[in-house]
Design a protein around this motif. Structure first.
Motif, PDB file in Angstrom:
ATOM      1  N   LEU B 101      -6.632  16.316 -96.422  1.00  0.00           N
ATOM      2  CA  LEU B 101      -8.031  16.148 -96.066  1.00  0.00           C
ATOM      3  C   LEU B 101      -8.949  16.842 -97.075  1.00  0.00           C
ATOM      4  CD1 LEU B 101      -8.116  16.350 -92.178  1.00  0.00           C
ATOM      5  CD2 LEU B 101      -8.188  14.353 -93.664  1.00  0.00           C
ATOM      6  N   CYS B 102      -8.535  18.022 -97.548  1.00  0.00           N
ATOM      7  CA  CYS B 102      -9.339  18.706 -98.559  1.00  0.00           C
ATOM      8  C   CYS B 102      -9.432  17.845 -99.816  1.00  0.00           C
ATOM      9  CB  CYS B 102      -8.725  20.051 -98.921  1.00  0.00           C
ATOM     10  SG  CYS B 102      -8.953  21.299 -97.662  1.00  0.00           S
ATOM     11  N   ALA B 103      -8.281  17.302-100.250  1.00  0.00           N
ATOM     12  CA  ALA B 103      -8.276  16.474-101.452  1.00  0.00           C
ATOM     13  C   ALA B 103      -9.134  15.235-101.236  1.00  0.00           C
ATOM     14  CB  ALA B 103      -6.851  16.084-101.819  1.00  0.00           C
ATOM     15  N   PHE B 104      -9.061  14.671-100.033  1.00  0.00           N
ATOM     16  CA  PHE B 104      -9.856  13.471 -99.757  1.00  0.00           C
ATOM     17  C   PHE B 104     -11.348  13.797 -99.784  1.00  0.00           C
ATOM     18  CE2 PHE B 104     -11.709  10.277 -96.834  1.00  0.00           C
ATOM     19  CZ  PHE B 104     -11.414   9.161 -97.591  1.00  0.00           C
ATOM     20  N   SER B 105     -11.744  14.927 -99.169  1.00  0.00           N
ATOM     21  CA  SER B 105     -13.158  15.304 -99.179  1.00  0.00           C
ATOM     22  C   SER B 105     -13.625  15.533-100.608  1.00  0.00           C
ATOM     23  CB  SER B 105     -13.387  16.583 -98.371  1.00  0.00           C
ATOM     24  OG  SER B 105     -12.621  16.573 -97.214  1.00  0.00           O
ATOM     25  N   PHE B 106     -12.799  16.227-101.372  1.00  0.00           N
ATOM     26  CA  PHE B 106     -13.114  16.474-102.778  1.00  0.00           C
ATOM     27  C   PHE B 106     -13.332  15.156-103.516  1.00  0.00           C
ATOM     28  CE2 PHE B 106     -11.075  16.682-107.045  1.00  0.00           C
ATOM     29  CZ  PHE B 106     -12.011  17.479-107.694  1.00  0.00           C
ATOM     30  N   ALA B 107     -12.406  14.202-103.303  1.00  0.00           N
ATOM     31  CA  ALA B 107     -12.492  12.917-103.990  1.00  0.00           C
ATOM     32  C   ALA B 107     -13.721  12.139-103.536  1.00  0.00           C
ATOM     33  CB  ALA B 107     -11.223  12.107-103.736  1.00  0.00           C
ATOM     34  N   LEU B 108     -13.981  12.168-102.235  1.00  0.00           N
ATOM     35  CA  LEU B 108     -15.080  11.373-101.682  1.00  0.00           C
ATOM     36  C   LEU B 108     -16.421  11.929-102.155  1.00  0.00           C
ATOM     37  CD1 LEU B 108     -15.149   8.934 -99.821  1.00  0.00           C
ATOM     38  CD2 LEU B 108     -15.613  10.470 -97.934  1.00  0.00           C
ATOM     39  N   VAL B 109     -16.616  13.247-101.980  1.00  0.00           N
ATOM     40  CA  VAL B 109     -17.890  13.861-102.363  1.00  0.00           C
ATOM     41  C   VAL B 109     -18.084  13.741-103.880  1.00  0.00           C
ATOM     42  CG1 VAL B 109     -19.173  16.020-102.462  1.00  0.00           C
ATOM     43  CG2 VAL B 109     -17.909  15.421-100.401  1.00  0.00           C
ATOM     44  N   GLY B 110     -17.059  14.138-104.623  1.00  0.00           N
ATOM     45  CA  GLY B 110     -17.157  14.080-106.074  1.00  0.00           C
ATOM     46  C   GLY B 110     -17.338  12.666-106.584  1.00  0.00           C
ATOM     47  N   GLY B 111     -16.526  11.748-106.061  1.00  0.00           N
ATOM     48  CA  GLY B 111     -16.562  10.366-106.518  1.00  0.00           C
ATOM     49  C   GLY B 111     -17.897   9.707-106.217  1.00  0.00           C
ATOM     50  N   LEU B 112     -18.399   9.925-104.990  1.00  0.00           N
ATOM     51  CA  LEU B 112     -19.682   9.325-104.618  1.00  0.00           C
ATOM     52  C   LEU B 112     -20.803   9.904-105.475  1.00  0.00           C
ATOM     53  CD1 LEU B 112     -19.541   9.065-100.722  1.00  0.00           C
ATOM     54  CD2 LEU B 112     -19.629   7.208-102.377  1.00  0.00           C
ATOM     55  N   ALA B 113     -20.827  11.228-105.604  1.00  0.00           N
ATOM     56  CA  ALA B 113     -21.900  11.858-106.383  1.00  0.00           C
ATOM     57  C   ALA B 113     -21.893  11.340-107.810  1.00  0.00           C
ATOM     58  CB  ALA B 113     -21.727  13.378-106.365  1.00  0.00           C
ATOM     59  N   LEU B 114     -20.699  11.324-108.407  1.00  0.00           N
ATOM     60  CA  LEU B 114     -20.588  10.885-109.793  1.00  0.00           C
ATOM     61  C   LEU B 114     -20.955   9.406-109.932  1.00  0.00           C
ATOM     62  CD1 LEU B 114     -19.731  12.290-112.377  1.00  0.00           C
ATOM     63  CD2 LEU B 114     -17.435  11.358-112.046  1.00  0.00           C
ATOM     64  N   GLY B 115     -20.440   8.584-109.019  1.00  0.00           N
ATOM     65  CA  GLY B 115     -20.695   7.143-109.080  1.00  0.00           C
ATOM     66  C   GLY B 115     -22.164   6.820-108.903  1.00  0.00           C
ATOM     67  N   VAL B 116     -22.807   7.470-107.917  1.00  0.00           N
ATOM     68  CA  VAL B 116     -24.218   7.197-107.649  1.00  0.00           C
ATOM     69  C   VAL B 116     -25.078   7.663-108.823  1.00  0.00           C
ATOM     70  CG1 VAL B 116     -26.169   7.825-106.175  1.00  0.00           C
ATOM     71  CG2 VAL B 116     -23.985   7.216-105.148  1.00  0.00           C
ATOM     72  N   THR B 117     -24.833   8.893-109.302  1.00  0.00           N
ATOM     73  CA  THR B 117     -25.620   9.390-110.440  1.00  0.00           C
ATOM     74  C   THR B 117     -25.443   8.486-111.650  1.00  0.00           C
ATOM     75  OG1 THR B 117     -24.736  11.484-109.664  1.00  0.00           O
ATOM     76  CG2 THR B 117     -26.284  11.577-111.477  1.00  0.00           C
ATOM     77  N   ALA B 118     -24.203   8.065-111.900  1.00  0.00           N
ATOM     78  CA  ALA B 118     -23.944   7.215-113.060  1.00  0.00           C
ATOM     79  C   ALA B 118     -24.718   5.905-112.949  1.00  0.00           C
ATOM     80  CB  ALA B 118     -22.450   6.946-113.186  1.00  0.00           C
ATOM     81  N   ALA B 119     -24.758   5.331-111.746  1.00  0.00           N
ATOM     82  CA  ALA B 119     -25.430   4.048-111.588  1.00  0.00           C
ATOM     83  C   ALA B 119     -26.942   4.202-111.695  1.00  0.00           C
ATOM     84  CB  ALA B 119     -25.052   3.433-110.243  1.00  0.00           C
ATOM     85  N   VAL B 120     -27.474   5.283-111.085  1.00  0.00           N
ATOM     86  CA  VAL B 120     -28.929   5.478-111.111  1.00  0.00           C
ATOM     87  C   VAL B 120     -29.399   5.735-112.543  1.00  0.00           C
ATOM     88  CG1 VAL B 120     -30.783   6.991-110.343  1.00  0.00           C
ATOM     89  CG2 VAL B 120     -29.050   6.245-108.738  1.00  0.00           C
ATOM     90  N   ARG B 121     -28.614   6.531-113.277  1.00  0.00           N
ATOM     91  CA  ARG B 121     -28.944   6.776-114.681  1.00  0.00           C
ATOM     92  C   ARG B 121     -27.982   5.983-115.561  1.00  0.00           C
ATOM     93  NH1 ARG B 121     -32.341  10.288-113.393  1.00  0.00           N
ATOM     94  NH2 ARG B 121     -31.948  12.206-112.244  1.00  0.00           N
ATOM     95  N   GLN B 122     -28.036   4.662-115.460  1.00  0.00           N
ATOM     96  CA  GLN B 122     -27.099   3.842-116.215  1.00  0.00           C
ATOM     97  C   GLN B 122     -27.286   4.074-117.718  1.00  0.00           C
ATOM     98  OE1 GLN B 122     -27.402  -0.317-115.534  1.00  0.00           O
ATOM     99  NE2 GLN B 122     -25.471  -0.770-116.554  1.00  0.00           N
ATOM    100  N   ASN B 123     -26.151   4.122-118.444  1.00  0.00           N
ATOM    101  CA  ASN B 123     -26.129   4.317-119.895  1.00  0.00           C
ATOM    102  C   ASN B 123     -26.614   5.681-120.339  1.00  0.00           C
ATOM    103  OD1 ASN B 123     -25.104   1.748-120.313  1.00  0.00           O
ATOM    104  ND2 ASN B 123     -27.156   0.854-120.305  1.00  0.00           N
ATOM    105  N   SER B 124     -26.679   6.634-119.407  1.00  0.00           N
ATOM    106  CA  SER B 124     -27.010   7.999-119.817  1.00  0.00           C
ATOM    107  C   SER B 124     -25.710   8.749-120.095  1.00  0.00           C
ATOM    108  CB  SER B 124     -27.769   8.718-118.703  1.00  0.00           C
ATOM    109  OG  SER B 124     -26.893   8.953-117.625  1.00  0.00           O
ATOM    110  N   ALA B 125     -25.836  10.016-120.457  1.00  0.00           N
ATOM    111  CA  ALA B 125     -24.644  10.827-120.726  1.00  0.00           C
ATOM    112  C   ALA B 125     -23.775  10.933-119.468  1.00  0.00           C
ATOM    113  CB  ALA B 125     -25.049  12.207-121.213  1.00  0.00           C
ATOM    114  N   VAL B 126     -24.429  11.115-118.311  1.00  0.00           N
ATOM    115  CA  VAL B 126     -23.682  11.208-117.051  1.00  0.00           C
ATOM    116  C   VAL B 126     -22.863   9.943-116.837  1.00  0.00           C
ATOM    117  CG1 VAL B 126     -23.868  11.551-114.572  1.00  0.00           C
ATOM    118  CG2 VAL B 126     -25.529  12.609-116.085  1.00  0.00           C
TER     119      VAL B 126
END
Lengths: 320, 305
Positions: B101-126
């Motif tokens: 569950l810890c690994a899943f929370s880590f993956a979910l929170v990290g993955g969502l944050a990274l994915g959303v930021t990447a999409a909102v700032r498309q083609n940026s360094a993030v």
């Protein structure tokens, strides 16, 4: 209507050569244009060539993978041992290329097995009537619910320590393929064909209903001809993609088997076996574990790049 | 919805039976028995042991006895520890569940944050960082990651412990969680990014912006919620993978969870434990797939069962 071929004047008028490009040729061109896929392919080919050269040419291999020199044990990289030595003074460079050779053999061998079983079972489900289809699909459902790695471990245990010819323990009866390698290939292959079978079944079912198959049937083509000449080649694209992605998965599965002591047996050492061996000397000799571990990662990454490229090239619908 | 749930839960019964049957015959096909020792036991002792655990009976009788036990929730005795399998699993389950569950929370929170930021700032360094991470993270095996994390953060920097798991003690938690959670994090980030990019081009996002909502509100309330569905689709297989894939990480960090129990059981031919752990994993996968299917209906009101 006369059955004259349609003329293609435009190109010749402009002095351009007429190029007939088949679907495979187009896919190939798309693959070659994919830079990441080409990098993956280049690394895979280089590693394969090097792994063969190290076994055959002394200047490249430098040491026998199994030659021990206890006085030189646990060394870091040096001019004599480029990647250091292990706990028995064996050269990591020679050992890791032997590992690549074994791991590649396992990865490819598994996919050959998967291709045969997957295509046969998938085609049987699609073409063999409703009863057979139901039976196979129920089995596939159960197989999907069965955790893959657990099934592979169990299957490997079932195949171990047998007196059987060819895949049994003891002296290798096929040169270069000792029994334990075949056991690992069988264990992984017998568990991993399910995805391929399901894919082939889906493809075949949609092809069965397609117009060109109906046309072939109307022209009087026999069933084997339709299956082998018209349907099978059209299922191959996605199958090649799945098989390519299957290679890194098989290499991973083999490493997992090795890490829990179910891998190929000594003196043969796959990359997984090397990581497993290095685990015991983690603190004193980090080179022993990090060299094979990094090699597994690079190998898997390259195959994934290649698989991504193949998917984009062979499946025009999935392209953006 | 109730009928759907009942039907899905009833479907567990044939599934468990099929998996139990396959496992039963597979594990009995493993050469050697649970009481094989390097120095063979005296034949009398062997005979007594086999009689005690019904191993002297024909295989089909053993199968019948096993099914009868399974129907009453009794998984039998562990040969190697001479205790009920259910007791051992109950002891070891918390560690595996905590880690998973810890690994899943880590993956979910990290993955969502990274994915959303990447999409909102498309083609940026993030964005480039997330694409690179998603590609590498998705094909570097977890035990390789574990090797290098331990070499760097435990042996070189001394920030974390090399081995073990202790809930609440960060020194024993961070490395196993990251090793196990990195692959799912990469997958989630990739899917989230693709799905967010698609949603952000929709008309209703333009409408939301046009009516003057803050960018934060547009992204969080209007875009993310609609972008979640593809993420949910992969969440089921990911959770299943975390559970079954954990045995290699458990082994590596010497975490005495269910995964380690399975590996030990196969090596010792401990039939009861093999069966118990396999069924546990299979049922867990089935339950998680069901949970994912139900959560579709919660996230997407258009889906009705």
């Amino acid at each position: 209507m006369a059955s004259e071929p349609i003329a293609l004047p435009a190109f010749e008028e402009f002095g351009l050569p007429v190029r007939h490009r088949g679907l495979w040729r187009q896919a190939f061109d798309r693959l070659v244009r994919n830079r990441l896929a080409m990098v993956g392919l280049a690394i895979v080919v280089t590693m394969a060539v090097l792994s063969v050269l190290t076994a055959t040419v002394d200047a490249v291999g430098r040491y026998e993978p199994s030659a021990q020199a206890v006085r030189e044990a646990h060394q870091g990289p040096s001019a004599a041992h480029w990647l250091g030595t292990d706990n028995l003074g064996r050269d990591n460079w020679a050992r890791v290329w032997e590992g690549v050779r074994i791991s590649l053999r396992i990865g490819l061998g598994t996919q050959v097995l998967v291709a045969f079983i997957g295509i046969a079972v998938g085609a049987a489900a699609a073409l063999g009537g409703r009863f057979l289809d139901n039976l196979i699909m129920r089995f596939v459902d159960v197989a999907y619910a069965f955790p893959d790695l657990l099934a592979i471990v169990l299957m490997r245990a079932v195949l171990s320590q047998r007196p059987w010819p060819i895949i049994g323990n003891g002296d290798p009866q096929i040169p270069g393929l000792p029994g334990t390698i075949l056991q690992v290939i069988l264990a992984i292959g017998l568990v991993s064909w399910v995805t391929t079978a399901r894919l082939v079944r889906g493809q075949m079912l949609s092809l069965k209903a397609s117009d060109f198959v109906t046309a072939a049937r109307a022209l009087g083509a026999s069933t084997p001809r339709i299956v082998f000449v018209h349907m099978l080649p059209n299922t191959l694209g996605p199958v090649i993609v799945v098989l390519t992605f299957g290679i890194p998965l098989a290499i991973y599965a083999e490493a997992v088997l090795a890490l829990i002591g179910f891998g190929v047996e000594p003196p043969t050492a796959s990359l997984g076996t090397l990581v497993f061996a290095g685990y015991s000397y983690f603190r004193s000799n980090p080179w022993m574990i990090s060299v094979p571990a990094a090699t597994i990662a690079i190998l898997m990454l390259s195959f994934t790049f290649l698989g991504d490229g193949l998917r984009d090239a062979l499946d025009p619908r999935g392209r953006r | 919805m109730t009928t759907y749930l009942v039907r899905r839960i009833l479907a567990f019964v044939p599934l468990v039976w099929a998996i139990a049957t396959i496992t039963f015959f597979l594990m009995h096909a493993v050469p050697g028995g649970p009481f094989d020792r390097e120095k063979p036991l005296p034949p009398q002792v062997m005979a007594n042991l086999e009689r005690k655990y019904n191993l002297d009976k024909p295989i089909l009788v053993q199968y019948g006895l096993f099914l009868r036990g399974l129907a009453t929730g009794d998984l039998g005795q562990s040969f190697s520890q001479n205790r009920p399998v259910t007791t051992i699993i109950r002891e070891r389950l918390p560690k595996s569940v905590q880690l998973g569950l810890c690994a899943f929370s880590f993956a979910l929170v990290g993955g969502l944050a990274l994915g959303v930021t990447a999409a909102v700032r498309q083609n940026s360094a993030v964005d480039y960082f997330s694409v690179v991470l998603a590609t590498i993270g998705a094909s570097v095996p977890n035990f390789v990651l574990a090797v290098f994390l331990v070499l760097l953060f435990s042996l070189q920097l001394g920030w974390f412990d090399v081995l073990g798991w202790e809930f609440g003690n960060y020194r024993k938690m961070v490395l196993p969680i990251v090793s196990l959670g990195m692959l799912p994090l990469a997958l989630i980030a990739r899917v989230t990014r693709a799905s967010m990019l698609e949603v952000l081009n929709q008309d209703y996002i333009r409408t939301a912006r046009a009516k003057g909502l803050t960018e934060f509100r547009v992204v969080m309330r209007h875009a993310v919620r609609n972008a979640l569905i593809p993420v949910l689709t992969i969440a089921g297989p990911i959770l299943a993978g975390l559970l079954t894939g954990s045995f290699i990480i458990e082994r590596f960090y010497a975490i005495g969870g269910v995964g380690t129990a399975f590996v030990d059981a196969v090596q010792l031919r401990d039939y009861g434990m093999i069966m118990g752990t396999t069924l546990l994993f299979a049922v867990a996968i089935a339950v998680m797939n069901l949970v994912v299917d139900i959560s579709y209906a919660i996230v997407d009101p258009r889906i009705r069962y």
